[in-house]
Design an enzyme around this catalytic site. Structure first.
Site, PDB file in Angstrom:
ATOM      1  N   GLU A 102       0.833  -1.201   0.000  1.00  0.00           N
ATOM      2  CA  GLU A 102       0.000   0.000   0.000  1.00  0.00           C
ATOM      3  C   GLU A 102       0.867   1.250   0.000  1.00  0.00           C
ATOM      4  O   GLU A 102       1.950   1.270   0.578  1.00  0.00           O
ATOM      5  CB  GLU A 102      -0.891   0.018   1.245  1.00  0.00           C
ATOM      6  N   CYS A 115       3.641   8.496   0.592  1.00  0.00           N
ATOM      7  CA  CYS A 115       4.177   7.595   1.613  1.00  0.00           C
ATOM      8  C   CYS A 115       4.382   6.219   0.968  1.00  0.00           C
ATOM      9  O   CYS A 115       3.430   5.622   0.459  1.00  0.00           O
ATOM     10  CB  CYS A 115       3.169   7.532   2.758  1.00  0.00           C
ATOM     11  N   CYS A 122       7.057  -6.843   7.818  1.00  0.00           N
ATOM     12  CA  CYS A 122       8.254  -6.325   8.488  1.00  0.00           C
ATOM     13  C   CYS A 122       8.720  -7.390   9.469  1.00  0.00           C
ATOM     14  O   CYS A 122       7.912  -8.055  10.108  1.00  0.00           O
ATOM     15  CB  CYS A 122       7.935  -5.033   9.229  1.00  0.00           C
ATOM     16  N   CYS A 126       7.309  -4.817  16.195  1.00  0.00           N
ATOM     17  CA  CYS A 126       6.918  -3.882  17.254  1.00  0.00           C
ATOM     18  C   CYS A 126       5.464  -4.218  17.617  1.00  0.00           C
ATOM     19  O   CYS A 126       4.615  -4.305  16.726  1.00  0.00           O
ATOM     20  CB  CYS A 126       7.028  -2.444  16.774  1.00  0.00           C
ATOM     21  N   CYS A 129       2.237  -2.429  16.184  1.00  0.00           N
ATOM     22  CA  CYS A 129       2.197  -2.169  14.735  1.00  0.00           C
ATOM     23  C   CYS A 129       1.625  -3.365  13.994  1.00  0.00           C
ATOM     24  O   CYS A 129       2.122  -4.484  14.126  1.00  0.00           O
ATOM     25  CB  CYS A 129       3.611  -1.866  14.249  1.00  0.00           C
ATOM     26  N   CYS A 351      -0.718   4.536   9.559  1.00  0.00           N
ATOM     27  CA  CYS A 351       0.610   4.314  10.123  1.00  0.00           C
ATOM     28  C   CYS A 351       0.583   3.030  10.913  1.00  0.00           C
ATOM     29  O   CYS A 351      -0.148   2.912  11.894  1.00  0.00           O
ATOM     30  CB  CYS A 351       0.944   5.406  11.118  1.00  0.00           C
TER      31      CYS A 351
HETATM   32  N1  SAH Z   1       9.455   0.732   9.937  1.00  0.00           N
HETATM   33  C1  SAH Z   1       9.637   2.115   9.947  1.00  0.00           C
HETATM   34  C2  SAH Z   1       8.705   2.894   9.030  1.00  0.00           C
HETATM   35  C3  SAH Z   1       7.256   2.463   8.899  1.00  0.00           C
HETATM   36  S1  SAH Z   1       6.171   2.718  10.242  1.00  0.00           S
HETATM   37  C4  SAH Z   1       9.562   2.636  11.351  1.00  0.00           C
HETATM   38  O1  SAH Z   1       9.179   1.910  12.248  1.00  0.00           O
HETATM   39  O2  SAH Z   1       9.952   3.799  11.548  1.00  0.00           O
HETATM   40  C5  SAH Z   1       5.811   4.450  10.222  1.00  0.00           C
HETATM   41  C6  SAH Z   1       5.499   4.991  11.613  1.00  0.00           C
HETATM   42  O3  SAH Z   1       4.227   4.530  12.108  1.00  0.00           O
HETATM   43  C7  SAH Z   1       6.515   4.569  12.655  1.00  0.00           C
HETATM   44  O4  SAH Z   1       6.861   5.658  13.481  1.00  0.00           O
HETATM   45  C8  SAH Z   1       5.750   3.548  13.449  1.00  0.00           C
HETATM   46  O5  SAH Z   1       6.297   3.374  14.726  1.00  0.00           O
HETATM   47  C9  SAH Z   1       4.365   4.127  13.455  1.00  0.00           C
HETATM   48  N2  SAH Z   1       3.322   3.162  13.808  1.00  0.00           N
HETATM   49  C10 SAH Z   1       3.367   1.822  13.734  1.00  0.00           C
HETATM   50  N3  SAH Z   1       2.219   1.279  14.168  1.00  0.00           N
HETATM   51  C11 SAH Z   1       1.403   2.291  14.529  1.00  0.00           C
HETATM   52  C12 SAH Z   1       0.078   2.363  15.034  1.00  0.00           C
HETATM   53  N4  SAH Z   1      -0.646   1.265  15.226  1.00  0.00           N
HETATM   54  N5  SAH Z   1      -0.424   3.597  15.284  1.00  0.00           N
HETATM   55  C13 SAH Z   1       0.301   4.702  15.036  1.00  0.00           C
HETATM   56  N6  SAH Z   1       1.541   4.696  14.543  1.00  0.00           N
HETATM   57  C14 SAH Z   1       2.106   3.502  14.296  1.00  0.00           C
HETATM   58 FE1  SF4 Z   2       8.375  -2.713  11.400  1.00  0.00          FE
HETATM   59 FE2  SF4 Z   2       6.096  -1.647  12.254  1.00  0.00          FE
HETATM   60 FE3  SF4 Z   2       8.222  -1.709  13.866  1.00  0.00          FE
HETATM   61 FE4  SF4 Z   2       8.202  -0.048  11.723  1.00  0.00          FE
HETATM   62  S1  SF4 Z   2       6.848   0.056  13.498  1.00  0.00           S
HETATM   63  S2  SF4 Z   2       9.881  -1.391  12.398  1.00  0.00           S
HETATM   64  S3  SF4 Z   2       7.021  -1.297  10.251  1.00  0.00           S
HETATM   65  S4  SF4 Z   2       7.123  -3.499  13.067  1.00  0.00           S
END
Ligand code: SAH
Ligand code: SF4
Length: 371
Positions: A102, A115, A122, A126, A129, A351
């Protein structure tokens, strides 16, 4: 089988440099200016040789036969009332065939931000996420990353935005699916093409790579492509960050601190520290104090992100009032802090919620990165 091999090894138009295209076109016995014509179409988002109207038919046929002109296909597009568009693309490469990624296009009056996804899924996991919890399927190559920009460009030509909004893509953020710095070949290759004067020619001040904090990779990025850097911080104390951003166990905050202090910054540029606020997890007074101690106010700013829940997610977002309080406290300490504005909520583009499933719904958040 032989046909398959020919298909997979075809050069991919979105990822080709001017030099590569020029060599190929010369090998076909065509004058050099033809390469420039093809490149001009490509850089405008026209990938279908049939639409390259100033090329002779034999060259268009050759392009179709010997070059993979569109490594991704648009599967679905959703448009928000505020103009934000979410795109779902399917990949064509045999190993990732049919997998979905996406991308999001966020229009404003003076800019358009796109974006990009850099991976399918991934590996970093985390827990807040959605992308992370679905596991990892594969890395996008540079052509698949650039193709997202070009397909969106084409879409903007075919379906222009309302006149009060900006009409061209100005800013790129690597904040879609995946950890960009865990895919250096794809991401570095795509950055090279975005920055190249005979590529998409986008200023490095208008490109942002977001990472969870892979230290050697951040250093290499700074050396080779010193674009804007965003760090998914989410906690400023190791114990909590180990839980929220597990890569912290490998690269703890002390190392991250030193690495950020060395990252090259242009005039009046800042590193963005992203902080998703999770109710009673990382929004307590002690978290705020740790954050204030961590931030270097002259080099860094904090972007507070509202949590986007997803089915089964173990967290809740911090209430709006507490988010504002958190921001105000940072500001009172001389730290630049913003609460990320939410865009495209009605189409649910997100995000951390982007995942390789067309049926998935999500929300997307944008911040005002660069100028
Ligand atoms: N992997 C990279 C970039 C993609 S995520 C990273 O982690 O930076 C883009 C942003 O969205 C990151 O700051 C991530 O921590 C945040 N993010 C992930 N899951 C989210 C959620 N459920 N709600 C809000 N932000 C989130
Ligand atoms: Fe991967 Fe999501 Fe963590 Fe970014 S926030 S590093 S996309 S698991």
């Amino acid at each position: 089988m032989r046909f398959m091999q020919k298909q997979t090894s075809r050069p991919q138009l979105p990822g080709m440099t001017a030099a590569e295209l020029s060599t190929l076109v010369s090998q076909w016995g065509e004058p050099r200016f033809r390469a420039k014509q093809i490149l001009d179409w490509r850089n405008k988002g026209v990938l279908d040789p049939k639409r390259m109207s100033n090329l002779p038919p034999r060259l268009r046929d050759r392009l179709e036969a010997f070059i993979d002109c569109s490594p991704i296909d648009l599967v679905r597009r959703e448009t928000s009332q505020d103009g934000t568009r979410k795109y779902v693309f399917s990949l064509n490469r045999p190993r990732l065939s049919g997998k979905m990624i996406e991308s999001v296009m966020i229009p404003e009056s003076s800019r358009i931000t796109v974006c990009l996804s850099s991976q399918v899924g991934c590996v970093l996991d985390c827990p807040f996420c959605h992308t992370g919890t679905q596991g990892f399927t594969g890395n996008l190559n540079k052509a698949e990353i650039i193709a997202q920009v070009l397909c969106i460009m084409q879409d903007l030509n075919e379906a222009p935005l309302p006149p009060d909004l900006h009409q061209n893509i100005t800013h790129i953020v690597y904040m879609g699916m995946g950890e960009p710095l865990a895919n250096e070949p794809g991401v570095h290759g795509s950055l090279e093409l975005l920055l190249a004067p005979d590529g998409l020619n986008i200023s490095r001040r208008r490109i942002t790579v977001s990472t969870s904090g892979l230290i050697p990779q951040i250093e290499r990025l700074g050396e080779r492509f010193p674009v804007n850097l965003a760090i998914s911080l989410h906690a400023a104390e190791n114990e909590l960050r180990n839980e929220l951003v597990p890569i912290n166990r490998k690269y703890p905050l002390e190392q991250l601190r030193q690495c950020l202090d060395r990252y090259p910054l242009g005039h009046q540029r800042h590193i963005t520290l992203e902080y998703v606020l999770l109710d009673r997890v990382n929004d307590r007074e002690c978290d705020l104090e740790a954050l204030c101690r961590f931030v270097r106010p002259h080099r860094e700013r904090v972007n507070l992100i509202q949590f986007n829940p997803y089915p089964g997610s173990p967290y809740r977002g911090t209430p709006r009032e507490r988010m504002n309080e958190f921001a105000q406290h940072l500001i009172s300490k001389g730290i630049r802090a913003t609460v990320r504005r939410s865009r495209g909520q009605d189409i649910m583009a997100a995000c951390g919620q982007l995942k390789a499933d067309v049926a998935d719904k999500a929300r997307h958040h944008v911040d005002g990165e660069g100028d």
